[in-house]
Structure formats: structure tokens, C-alpha cells
Design a protein around this motif. Structure first.
Motif, PDB file in Angstrom:
ATOM      1  N   ILE A 123       0.853  -1.183   0.000  1.00 34.62           N
ATOM      2  CA  ILE A 123       0.000   0.000   0.000  1.00 34.62           C
ATOM      3  C   ILE A 123       0.890   1.234   0.000  1.00 34.62           C
ATOM      4  CG2 ILE A 123      -1.831   1.248   1.216  1.00 34.62           C
ATOM      5  CD1 ILE A 123      -2.598  -1.444   2.515  1.00 34.62           C
ATOM      6  N   ILE A 124       0.737   2.074  -1.011  1.00 39.37           N
ATOM      7  CA  ILE A 124       1.579   3.273  -1.158  1.00 39.37           C
ATOM      8  C   ILE A 124       0.694   4.513  -1.081  1.00 39.37           C
ATOM      9  CG2 ILE A 124       3.260   4.460  -2.618  1.00 39.37           C
ATOM     10  CD1 ILE A 124       3.770   1.760  -4.006  1.00 39.37           C
ATOM     11  N   PRO A 125       0.664   5.193   0.052  1.00 43.68           N
ATOM     12  CA  PRO A 125      -0.180   6.388   0.179  1.00 43.68           C
ATOM     13  C   PRO A 125       0.435   7.645  -0.425  1.00 43.68           C
ATOM     14  CG  PRO A 125       0.848   5.879   2.271  1.00 43.68           C
ATOM     15  CD  PRO A 125       1.239   4.776   1.332  1.00 43.68           C
ATOM     16  N   HIS A 126       1.747   7.666  -0.590  1.00 47.13           N
ATOM     17  CA  HIS A 126       2.389   8.881  -1.111  1.00 47.13           C
ATOM     18  C   HIS A 126       3.467   8.574  -2.151  1.00 47.13           C
ATOM     19  CE1 HIS A 126       3.546  12.997  -1.392  1.00 47.13           C
ATOM     20  NE2 HIS A 126       4.748  12.803  -0.877  1.00 47.13           N
ATOM     21  N   ILE A 176      -1.557  -1.195  -4.159  1.00 45.10           N
ATOM     22  CA  ILE A 176      -2.623  -0.219  -3.948  1.00 45.10           C
ATOM     23  C   ILE A 176      -1.964   1.142  -3.736  1.00 45.10           C
ATOM     24  CG2 ILE A 176      -4.608   0.458  -2.558  1.00 45.10           C
ATOM     25  CD1 ILE A 176      -4.916  -2.408  -1.665  1.00 45.10           C
ATOM     26  N   MET A 177      -2.326   2.114  -4.558  1.00 45.81           N
ATOM     27  CA  MET A 177      -1.725   3.445  -4.479  1.00 45.81           C
ATOM     28  C   MET A 177      -2.806   4.509  -4.372  1.00 45.81           C
ATOM     29  SD  MET A 177       1.171   3.080  -7.500  1.00 45.81           S
ATOM     30  CE  MET A 177       1.666   4.803  -7.361  1.00 45.81           C
ATOM     31  N   LEU A 209       6.726   7.790 -11.535  1.00 48.41           N
ATOM     32  CA  LEU A 209       5.878   6.865 -12.273  1.00 48.41           C
ATOM     33  C   LEU A 209       4.478   6.929 -11.671  1.00 48.41           C
ATOM     34  CD1 LEU A 209       8.301   3.812 -12.613  1.00 48.41           C
ATOM     35  CD2 LEU A 209       7.799   5.571 -14.313  1.00 48.41           C
ATOM     36  N   THR A 210       3.608   7.679 -12.302  1.00 46.09           N
ATOM     37  CA  THR A 210       2.232   7.830 -11.826  1.00 46.09           C
ATOM     38  C   THR A 210       1.439   6.564 -12.131  1.00 46.09           C
ATOM     39  OG1 THR A 210       1.533   8.772 -13.940  1.00 46.09           O
ATOM     40  CG2 THR A 210       2.345  10.307 -12.252  1.00 46.09           C
ATOM     41  N   ILE A 211       0.219   6.526 -11.628  1.00 46.92           N
ATOM     42  CA  ILE A 211      -0.643   5.370 -11.891  1.00 46.92           C
ATOM     43  C   ILE A 211      -0.860   5.200 -13.393  1.00 46.92           C
ATOM     44  CG2 ILE A 211      -2.995   4.506 -11.628  1.00 46.92           C
ATOM     45  CD1 ILE A 211      -2.992   5.627  -8.806  1.00 46.92           C
ATOM     46  N   LYS A 212      -1.095   6.307 -14.085  1.00 43.35           N
ATOM     47  CA  LYS A 212      -1.294   6.241 -15.525  1.00 43.35           C
ATOM     48  C   LYS A 212      -0.069   5.662 -16.226  1.00 43.35           C
ATOM     49  CE  LYS A 212      -2.217   9.151 -19.577  1.00 43.35           C
ATOM     50  NZ  LYS A 212      -2.452  10.533 -20.070  1.00 43.35           N
ATOM     51  N   THR A 240      -6.572   1.763  -6.646  1.00 43.52           N
ATOM     52  CA  THR A 240      -6.491   3.021  -5.894  1.00 43.52           C
ATOM     53  C   THR A 240      -7.346   3.027  -4.629  1.00 43.52           C
ATOM     54  OG1 THR A 240      -8.279   3.947  -7.249  1.00 43.52           O
ATOM     55  CG2 THR A 240      -6.020   4.361  -7.975  1.00 43.52           C
ATOM     56  N   ASP A 241      -7.844   1.882  -4.197  1.00 47.81           N
ATOM     57  CA  ASP A 241      -8.703   1.838  -3.008  1.00 47.81           C
ATOM     58  C   ASP A 241      -7.870   1.729  -1.727  1.00 47.81           C
ATOM     59  OD1 ASP A 241      -7.902  -0.630  -3.955  1.00 47.81           O
ATOM     60  OD2 ASP A 241      -9.659  -1.687  -3.192  1.00 47.81           O
TER      61      ASP A 241
END
Length: 283
Positions: free
Chosen positions: A117-120, A137-138, A224-227, A238-239
Motif C-alpha cells: 500500500i503506497i499512500p504517497h 494499492i496506491m 511513475l504515476t498510476i497512468k 487506488t482503493d
């Protein structure tokens, strides 16, 4: 009480107060982890590298992935039954390749589902660890980064590029040695990334992605963004559990009395009404 006694009391207070405060925060963090495990029904491991204030007079020190981190995470994984999922909350700028690879290997070999899980952000070695998990999960604004190795203070790919622009007889022995180490470092990281991805992505996709992430195509801090990750073939959701954001309140330790970012620390619901109305923003 004489002035000298007051001075001694002041110094004792300055020495013990940061440590007492830090111990109190540790207890709060352990309580959070236990509650998080109950809600997620999984072993929770937290690796958050932020500036800490613990030394005398609150002098801060900075953290990154090191051997001590890998020892603790490997110990936690060994203490986890094979049929119990693992959630690793990750927030790090990276660190030692050896330590990151040890953690990544242990996560990959765990029999039950593993989730990072990556919040930032999780850069460099943090990205290496995340790629080994069954699920990433980001937060929608979180980022990962390339995993190209660094040799000394320079990217290995840049060292090789600089060497290739010169004749061999123009280079000293030290530079040639750095070039040799750089080539080996890139090949080793590329091979490792391929190994942790081939079962999940297939051999062809794993080969292409390992080349892209480890060859120095981008600067080491390229986000490296989600896109971008999805374009590269990395599955990301992203949850992020809302409790994870609350955890970061237990790591917030400003280093001075003039924070550079300020806001009213409460969640708003809805918008602001017109100034002429008597309505107030809902909270």
C-alpha cells in the motif's frame, strides 16, 4: 531552588522529553497496526521513512531502506503463517539494493496474498519491493520510481554513458573500474526485476519492463504515476484504506515552529455557501 539546579533540570528535560514523546508515539503506532490487522484480516507491516526527531535538542535524522529494515521485515514474514495475507504499508525514498531485494524476495515467496500500500511515494528500492507483491494499492496521486542502480553519487547508466563518449586511453583506472561496476549493477538489477515479474506478467512483458525500469531511461527521481505504470503493464488499484492516512498523523514531526504547509486539519463535506447566506461549511 538555586539557578544552577534549574539549568540542570532544563537540560534533563530537553534530553528525556523527545524520547518520552517518541515512545508514546510508538505505542500509538502499535495500537494502530493491531486495529488495522483486525479490519484487514492480514499481517500488517509498516515501513515509513520520514524525518524523525529523537536526539538531544530535537536534532532530526533521516531514514532510508537499510539492512536493519530488511532484518525486521524478514523476521515479521517468518512469524506469519503461510496462509495469512500480508499488507505492507510503504513510504520510502529507497535505499540499499541488497536490503530491498531481500524484502522483495521474501514477499514474493510468501504463499498467501501480499499487498503493498503506497499512500504517497515508494521510489527506487521501494518500487522494487512493490513490484514483488501480488497487489499494489496506491493513492491516486502517489508515485513509484525507476529502479536503476546508483554507484556512489551518480546513476550507473550515466557513468557508462560518460565513458562511452571517450577513448579508453583518456580514462583513468578508477573511472574504468566504476564503469565495470556500473554495468554489473545494471545487469544484476535487471535480472532481479525480471525474476520477480516473470510469473506475474509473463516472460516477454517482464523482460521489457525490467529493461525499462533498470536501464536509466529516466532520471532516478522520475515519478511513475498510476497512468504511467498502467501504460508499462503494471496493475495498480487506488482503493487505499482510509485508516492508512490516519497512520501518517503518528509520523508527523515538524522540525521547527514555522511549518511550510498549513491548513484547517478537518475534512470538509460539500462546498461553501454564498457569503450572503448564513450557512457554514459542513464538516
Amino acid at each position: 531552588m538555586d539557578p544552577s539546579s534549574l539549568i540542570w533540570i532544563f537540560f534533563i528535560f530537553m534530553f528525556f522529553y523527545p524520547q518520552v514523546l517518541f515512545r508514546y508515539k510508538l505505542l500509538q503506532r502499535y495500537k494502530f497496526i493491531k486495529n488495522f490487522e483486525t479490519s484487514r484480516k492480514a499481517r500488517a507491516i509498516v515501513m515509513i521513512h520520514r524525518q524523525e526527531q529523537l536526539a538531544l535538542f530535537g536534532i532530526p535524522f533521516y531514514r532510508f531502506i537499510n539492512i536493519e529494515d530488511s532484518e525486521e521485515i524478514l523476521r515479521a514474514i517468518r512469524m506469519t503463517p503461510g496462509d495469512m495475507p500480508i499488507d505492507l504499508i510503504l513510504h520510502t525514498p529507497g535505499g540499499l539494493v541488497l536490503a530491498s531485494e531481500q524484502i522483495a524476495t521474501a514477499l514474493k515467496e510468501h504463499k498467501a496474498k501480499t499487498t503493498v500500500i503506497i499512500p504517497h511515494y515508494a521510489m527506487s528500492g521501494g518500487s522494487l519491493i512493490a513490484l514483488s507483491a501480488d497487489e499494489i494499492i496506491m493513492d491516486k496521486n502517489a508515485v513509484m520510481g525507476p529502479v536503476d542502480p546508483q554507484v556512489g553519487q551518480y546513476p550507473a547508466a550515466s557513468i557508462i554513458s560518460a565513458i562511452n563518449t571517450k577513448y579508453v586511453d583518456e580514462l583513468d583506472d578508477e573511472t574504468l573500474i566504476l564503469g565495470d561496476i556500473s554495468r554489473k549493477a545494471i545487469d544484476q538489477v535487471k535480472e532481479f526485476v525480471y525474476d520477480i515479474l516473470k510469473d506475474k506478467l509473463g516472460e516477454e512483458k517482464a523482460k521489457n519492463l525490467s529493461e525499462t525500469l533498470s536501464s536509466g531511461k529516466w532520471t532516478h527521481d522520475y515519478p511513475l504515476t498510476i497512468k504511467k505504470l498502467k501504460e508499462l503493464g503494471v496493475e495498480v488499484t487506488t482503493d487505499v484504506p482510509k485508516e492508512v492516512y490516519e497512520l501518517f498523523d503518528l509520523y508527523r514531526q515538524p522540525v521547527n515552529q514555522r511549518p511550510s504547509v498549513q491548513y484547517v486539519p478537518v475534512p470538509y463535506k460539500g462546498g461553501f455557501k454564498d457569503e450572503k447566506s448564513k450557512g457554514k461549511p459542513k464538516r
